[in-house]
Design an enzyme around this catalytic site. Sequence first.
Site, PDB file in Angstrom:
ATOM      1  N   ILE A  14       0.741  -1.441  -0.025  1.00 23.29           N
ATOM      2  CA  ILE A  14      -0.103   0.143  -0.168  1.00 23.29           C
ATOM      3  C   ILE A  14       0.767   1.399  -0.022  1.00 23.29           C
ATOM      4  O   ILE A  14       0.747   2.017  -0.753  1.00 23.29           O
ATOM      5  CB  ILE A  14      -1.187  -0.142   1.275  1.00 23.29           C
ATOM      6  N   SER A  36      11.378   0.095   8.143  1.00 23.72           N
ATOM      7  CA  SER A  36      10.585  -1.577   8.111  1.00 23.72           C
ATOM      8  C   SER A  36      11.278  -2.246   7.951  1.00 23.72           C
ATOM      9  O   SER A  36      12.604  -2.492   7.907  1.00 23.72           O
ATOM     10  CB  SER A  36      10.078  -0.675   6.206  1.00 23.72           C
ATOM     11  N   ARG A  37      11.231  -3.670   8.514  1.00 16.47           N
ATOM     12  CA  ARG A  37      11.706  -5.033   9.038  1.00 16.47           C
ATOM     13  C   ARG A  37      12.234  -5.024   7.367  1.00 16.47           C
ATOM     14  O   ARG A  37      13.584  -5.654   7.284  1.00 16.47           O
ATOM     15  CB  ARG A  37      10.491  -5.604   9.358  1.00 16.47           C
ATOM     16  N   LYS A  90      -5.443   2.763   6.849  1.00 13.10           N
ATOM     17  CA  LYS A  90      -6.609   1.826   7.839  1.00 13.10           C
ATOM     18  C   LYS A  90      -6.662   0.501   8.492  1.00 13.10           C
ATOM     19  O   LYS A  90      -5.763  -0.156   7.088  1.00 13.10           O
ATOM     20  CB  LYS A  90      -8.218   2.120   6.972  1.00 13.10           C
ATOM     21  N   ASP A 168     -10.911  -6.552   6.435  1.00 15.14           N
ATOM     22  CA  ASP A 168     -10.245  -5.281   5.855  1.00 15.14           C
ATOM     23  C   ASP A 168     -10.804  -4.636   4.612  1.00 15.14           C
ATOM     24  O   ASP A 168     -10.633  -3.462   4.583  1.00 15.14           O
ATOM     25  CB  ASP A 168      -8.309  -6.069   5.436  1.00 15.14           C
TER      26      ASP A 168
END
Lengths: 308, 308
Positions: A14, A36-37, A90, A168
Amino acid sequence: MSPINLAIVGVGKIVRDQHLPAVAKNADYRLIAAASRHGTVDGIDNFKSIDEMLAAVPAIEAVSLCMPPQYRYEAAEKALSAGKHVFLEKPPGATLSEVADLEALAAARGVSLFASWHSRYAPAVEAAKSFLAGTTIRSMRVIWKEDVRHWHPNQEWIWQAGGLGVFDPGINALSIVTHILPRPVFITAATLEFPENRDAPIAATMTFSDAKGLDLAAEFDWRQTGKQSWDIVAETDAGTMVLSEGGAKLSIDGKLVHEEPEQEYPMLYRRFAEIVKAGKSDVDLAPLRHVADAFMLGRRKFVEAFHD
Amino acid sequence: MSPINLAIVGVGKIVRDQHLPAVAKNADYRLIAAASRHGTVDGIDNFKSIDEMLAAVPAIEAVSLCMPPQYRYEAAEKALSAGKHVFLEKPPGATLSEVADLEALAAARGVSLFASWHSRYAPAVEAAKSFLAGTTIRSMRVIWKEDVRHWHPNQEWIWQAGGLGVFDPGINALSIVTHILPRPVFITAATLEFPENRDAPIAATMTFSDAKGLDLAAEFDWRQTGKQSWDIVAETDAGTMVLSEGGAKLSIDGKLVHEEPEQEYPMLYRRFAEIVKAGKSDVDLAPLRHVADAFMLGRRKFVEAFHD
């Protein structure tokens, strides 16, 4: 006003598809870091964790949190405590209570919290709201049916407890419905279908009502192959309203009355800059509250195992 | 001030055991009518439905709604719309959204809405809150284990979707915990055990945290025979606190420091009269919000069928 120094946490699909293009085109932001991992963003400083990033780049003024909802609270708490404005993808969290807590924290720190609902910014949503405001609604049907294998391939988190499953995408429908209806609604009955090998539902049906006895039903299904449906159909005394393609198109009695290019994430980032400048928050929990209500009130049904 | 003309709707076990004795002893109320599908109250006018009752007895000023939560909204909406004050038994409704709607309706009509949580008025709860306010809490354990066959014999509604199952007593624990803790908490993980023949859980385990990383866990179980447990145990820097018997007794390091006769419902009716006189509402949704969060975030597990 100089641009807001922004950082993004949780660099996944996203972010690449929506956040980065929207931020790049908006002069209100300067993207200066990411954490970020697994993912990275080219041309800026990248970190493995939000802790490292906040410690290394004090110039950050705002962060967008795009990791799965199960991990969002901890990052949001750190960012707000460090005095940063926060944009939540979201759904805004894994529970209603943790988001209520974040809202209080943002108020206490004097920073802005944005619980974003991108579908509310779909092109024809405001036109649908205006149309409904002048009518009597006889019934409304929400049909959100898509192919999970196409839209969420191998996204394990979405099937875990707290990942919400078909809610979702379904919460996008709920974010539109709660925005365009003239009065608050509540669920009166629900059935949630869980694949026998998963902790989140693959399908759900719900009936809603409101203080005036509105006839509203919603159907979410992730097993749809072929034509995908993200439609809201209302029978009214002024004709049949169809808000289709996730809020992109509006037609009344079969005649297309509204269609514009999709601008959801650019509008979300415009809204975020607006509340940061105004020194306020924008946290509407109604869509997530309906999901929690559906899980609490709903009957559970077990269906065929799902394999990606 | 003359007494409040009160009516009771849903005449079942809790009304006979608690509401009627509490109202009889409180000079702020005059009980003038009741409505129930099956039960009646001696010495006053009885009706089969709230509609009949409200139409026949305009002198009613307030109503206590004690039917199962699945049917509470409709009655509350009618009573509030008719300008009556409303006392809601716990849980205040089947969904969070419907109670939010009632709260707005009460405000619009200028009447009082009371979402009652009787366990918050258990004798030692305020003493526990005061003790915790002056300590650092290292951990807290909530153990709510009772025999459903003894406490809820043949109560079918409690096992239906929306009846909440073991969360019906468990929400009492949550109402105490959310009242005595210094900061808001949120669920981080939960497991709900559903009997394979029922739509509501018979047991649940939850972990919670707060912004400071509080170590809080709760265990609800309806399969407890022998000794029943309604205990909250906190390890603190000022000793071990045990709030036992559903909030009735408080001990610190094994020494009983607080025990008084139980007065929960008399205190609830005192509180209701207070808010009616003050022209305000008292609606804290936190306990129900945690239940909804547990259903939304929780992992479902199927266990042995349950038969009364």
